[in-house]
Structure formats: structure tokens, C-alpha cells
Design a protein around this motif. Structure first.
Motif, PDB file in Angstrom:
ATOM      1  N   UNK A   1      -4.726   7.171  -2.343  1.00  0.00           N
ATOM      2  CA  UNK A   1      -3.849   6.055  -2.028  1.00  0.00           C
ATOM      3  C   UNK A   1      -4.225   4.834  -2.861  1.00  0.00           C
ATOM      4  N   UNK A   2      -3.427   3.770  -2.729  1.00  0.00           N
ATOM      5  CA  UNK A   2      -3.718   2.534  -3.446  1.00  0.00           C
ATOM      6  C   UNK A   2      -3.172   1.354  -2.666  1.00  0.00           C
ATOM      7  N   UNK A   3      -3.621   0.167  -3.025  1.00  0.00           N
ATOM      8  CA  UNK A   3      -3.170  -1.065  -2.389  1.00  0.00           C
ATOM      9  C   UNK A   3      -3.377  -2.213  -3.359  1.00  0.00           C
ATOM     10  N   UNK A   4      -2.619  -3.280  -3.152  1.00  0.00           N
ATOM     11  CA  UNK A   4      -2.722  -4.429  -4.053  1.00  0.00           C
ATOM     12  C   UNK A   4      -2.191  -5.671  -3.370  1.00  0.00           C
ATOM     13  N   UNK A   5      -2.609  -6.829  -3.883  1.00  0.00           N
ATOM     14  CA  UNK A   5      -2.056  -8.095  -3.417  1.00  0.00           C
ATOM     15  C   UNK A   5      -2.042  -9.103  -4.554  1.00  0.00           C
ATOM     16  N   UNK A   6      -1.113 -10.056  -4.440  1.00  0.00           N
ATOM     17  CA  UNK A   6      -1.043 -11.191  -5.364  1.00  0.00           C
ATOM     18  C   UNK A   6      -0.683 -12.435  -4.565  1.00  0.00           C
ATOM     19  N   UNK A   7      -1.337 -13.539  -4.886  1.00  0.00           N
ATOM     20  CA  UNK A   7      -1.042 -14.838  -4.275  1.00  0.00           C
ATOM     21  C   UNK A   7      -0.899 -15.862  -5.390  1.00  0.00           C
TER      22      UNK A   7
ATOM     23  N   UNK B   1       0.851  -1.193   0.000  1.00  0.00           N
ATOM     24  CA  UNK B   1       0.000   0.000   0.000  1.00  0.00           C
ATOM     25  C   UNK B   1       0.884   1.239   0.000  1.00  0.00           C
ATOM     26  N   UNK B   2       0.356   2.329  -0.556  1.00  0.00           N
ATOM     27  CA  UNK B   2       1.110   3.581  -0.654  1.00  0.00           C
ATOM     28  C   UNK B   2       0.162   4.765  -0.754  1.00  0.00           C
ATOM     29  N   UNK B   3       0.682   5.976  -0.514  1.00  0.00           N
ATOM     30  CA  UNK B   3      -0.092   7.201  -0.661  1.00  0.00           C
ATOM     31  C   UNK B   3       0.079   7.802  -2.059  1.00  0.00           C
ATOM     32  N   UNK B   4       0.004   6.952  -3.055  1.00  0.00           N
ATOM     33  CA  UNK B   4      -0.032   7.330  -4.465  1.00  0.00           C
ATOM     34  C   UNK B   4      -0.990   6.379  -5.158  1.00  0.00           C
ATOM     35  N   UNK B   5      -1.397   6.692  -6.359  1.00  0.00           N
ATOM     36  CA  UNK B   5      -2.317   5.830  -7.102  1.00  0.00           C
ATOM     37  C   UNK B   5      -1.569   4.741  -7.857  1.00  0.00           C
ATOM     38  N   UNK B   6      -2.251   3.641  -8.116  1.00  0.00           N
ATOM     39  CA  UNK B   6      -1.794   2.621  -9.049  1.00  0.00           C
ATOM     40  C   UNK B   6      -0.611   1.787  -8.622  1.00  0.00           C
ATOM     41  N   UNK B   7      -0.423   1.540  -7.333  1.00  0.00           N
ATOM     42  CA  UNK B   7       0.751   0.778  -6.897  1.00  0.00           C
ATOM     43  C   UNK B   7       0.738  -0.659  -7.413  1.00  0.00           C
ATOM     44  N   UNK B   8      -0.444  -1.206  -7.680  1.00  0.00           N
ATOM     45  CA  UNK B   8      -0.527  -2.594  -8.116  1.00  0.00           C
ATOM     46  C   UNK B   8       0.102  -2.862  -9.461  1.00  0.00           C
ATOM     47  N   UNK B   9       0.290  -1.817 -10.277  1.00  0.00           N
ATOM     48  CA  UNK B   9       0.930  -1.983 -11.584  1.00  0.00           C
ATOM     49  C   UNK B   9       2.443  -1.877 -11.505  1.00  0.00           C
ATOM     50  N   UNK B  10       2.971  -1.454 -10.357  1.00  0.00           N
ATOM     51  CA  UNK B  10       4.391  -1.141 -10.256  1.00  0.00           C
ATOM     52  C   UNK B  10       5.183  -2.028  -9.304  1.00  0.00           C
ATOM     53  N   UNK B  11       4.588  -2.416  -8.208  1.00  0.00           N
ATOM     54  CA  UNK B  11       5.367  -2.970  -7.101  1.00  0.00           C
ATOM     55  C   UNK B  11       5.308  -4.481  -6.951  1.00  0.00           C
ATOM     56  N   UNK B  12       4.132  -5.127  -6.890  1.00  0.00           N
ATOM     57  CA  UNK B  12       4.067  -6.552  -6.514  1.00  0.00           C
ATOM     58  C   UNK B  12       4.186  -7.494  -7.714  1.00  0.00           C
TER      59      UNK B  12
END
Length: 236
Positions: A171-177, A27-38
Motif C-alpha cells: 500500500x501507499x499514502x501521501x500528504x501535501x500542505x 491512501x490506497x492498496x497500490x504503490x506510489x499514490x503520492x506521484x499520482x493523486x494529490x
């Protein structure tokens, strides 16, 4: 980017065979983190953050699929990256963990490694954020679905202070399993993103719950078709 967690755990599938499951959440205080981080596949999970180099995550899991250990894979990628001092990179594979924080990441920054998990963060209110994230995951009931435990871990870090940039409301958040198990159907609740919201953890939880409801409804509605397709695949 803010803070993320990568995890590995073993379990038995319905046939009693030993399998490995991987998860990553952020999670972060920016948009679209799911496309960049995990990033994750059946060989491991990786998170790339701070001054993001997406290739570190994308190539990281590709290297794991090629058979490299997570330590070797991520170390090699960082060694070739001129922006290394501004990067955070961490992850897990079937045997080990790796975590790195460059000296030019935004304060507070840091990471931790424990058995089967890594947590890293930058621009946080303090070290307690990543400790709370790890502690919450380790204290969770292992019978609880992994996506839910990852969300709970993010929530613990968020409640501890999380990202200190409170002037950034969106903000944004994401998960992958992922898993080594060969499943007939992939559930809908293991690759989720909330791209732009003021309540990222709550919205990710709601998305997870609705995805689970959608999957159950689809299975119930199309059960006969799924069974027929499975028989066709078996050549029967």
C-alpha cells in the motif's frame, strides 16, 4: 485509487495577517499514490483518482492559480476528458468545493462535500469510510498541525474498512500542505510520501514525526546561517 481528503482552513500568521492553508491526503492498496493523486498550491488542493488521469490534478491546480474557481476549473477539465465516467476528482479553493465520481468507478464509490473539505473514494468497503474520514477531520483540535490531522483522518477511514482489496498487501499514502503565507523556511513535514509498505498510515505518521525532528535539528544547527541569509536578502 482508494480514498482521499482535501481541506481548506483560515488562520492568522505571527503578524496577525489572515492566511489560508490547504491540505490533501490519500491512501490506497497500490504503490506510489503520492506521484499520482494529490496536488496542491497556494490557491487550492485537488485529488484525482479511480482510473487516474494525472493531468486532471496537475492542470486543476494550475487553473486555480490562473484565477478560476475550483468548480469551473475541474468541471472544464472533466468536460474535455473522454474517460470521465471512470474518474473521481475533487478539491477545494479559497471559496468553494467540488467533487465528482463517474458512474464507472469501482464499487463502493462516492464522495461528500462539507464546509471547507471534500472526501472521495472508490473500491471501498462502504460509504462509512469517507464519512469517518470527514468526521475525524472535523472533530480534530484545530491547533493540531494540519498534516497530523490529515493523517488522523486517513486512519479513521482506514479503521472503518478502507480499501476492500485486502488481497493487495502493498500500500501507499501521501500528504501535501500548502499556504498563502510567505514563510522564510518551508517545513519538511508538509510534502510526504510512503510509496510501498504494508502499514501505510503508521508509516506516514512516522515519516511525519521524523521530518519534524529533522526540521527542528536543521534550524538549530544552521540558525545563524539562516539569519545571515535573511539579512542579505533584505539588503542589510
Amino acid at each position: 485509487m482508494t480514498f482521499s481528503i482535501c481541506v481548506r482552513e483560515s488562520y492568522e500568521d505571527e503578524s496577525g495577517a489572515e492566511q489560508t492553508r490547504y491540505g490533501v491526503a490519500v491512501t490506497t492498496r497500490l504503490a506510489g499514490v503520492g506521484t499520482l493523486c494529490p496536488f496542491a498550491n497556494e490557491h487550492g488542493a485537488v485529488a484525482t483518482q479511480s482510473l487516474v488521469n494525472v493531468d486532471l490534478g496537475r492542470k486543476g491546480v494550475e487553473y486555480l492559480a490562473d484565477g478560476l474557481a475550483v468548480d469551473d476549473a475541474l468541471s472544464a477539465l472533466l468536460a474535455a476528458d473522454e474517460g470521465k465516467p471512470s474518474r473521481q476528482l475533487h478539491g477545494v479553493d479559497g471559496d468553494g468545493t467540488f467533487a465528482f465520481s463517474g458512474e464507472e468507478c469501482g464499487e463502493w464509490f462516492g464522495h461528500l462535500e462539507r464546509e471547507g473539505l471534500t472526501v472521495a473514494g472508490n473500491l471501498l468497503t462502504g460509504e462509512a469510510v469517507i464519512e469517518a474520514t470527514a468526521d475525524a477531520f472535523e472533530a480534530a483540535d484545530p491547533d493540531t498541525p494540519l498534516p497530523e490531522r490529515l493523517i488522523d483522518a486517513l486512519e479513521a477511514g482506514h479503521e472503518e474498512g478502507g480499501d476492500k482489496r485486502t488481497d493487495l498487501e502493498i500500500q501507499s499514502a501521501a500528504l501535501r500542505v500548502t499556504t498563502t503565507e510567505d514563510r522564510e523556511m518551508e517545513p519538511y513535514d508538509e510534502d510526504l510520501r510512503v510509496d510501498a509498505t504494508r502499514t501505510p498510515i503508521a508509516d506516514l505518521r512516522e515519516t511525519y514525526e521524523r521530518a519534524g525532528e529533522s526540521f527542528a535539528a536543521a534550524v538549530a544547527k544552521y540558525e545563524d546561517e539562516y539569519e545571515a541569509d535573511s539579512l542579505d536578502d533584505d539588503g542589510e
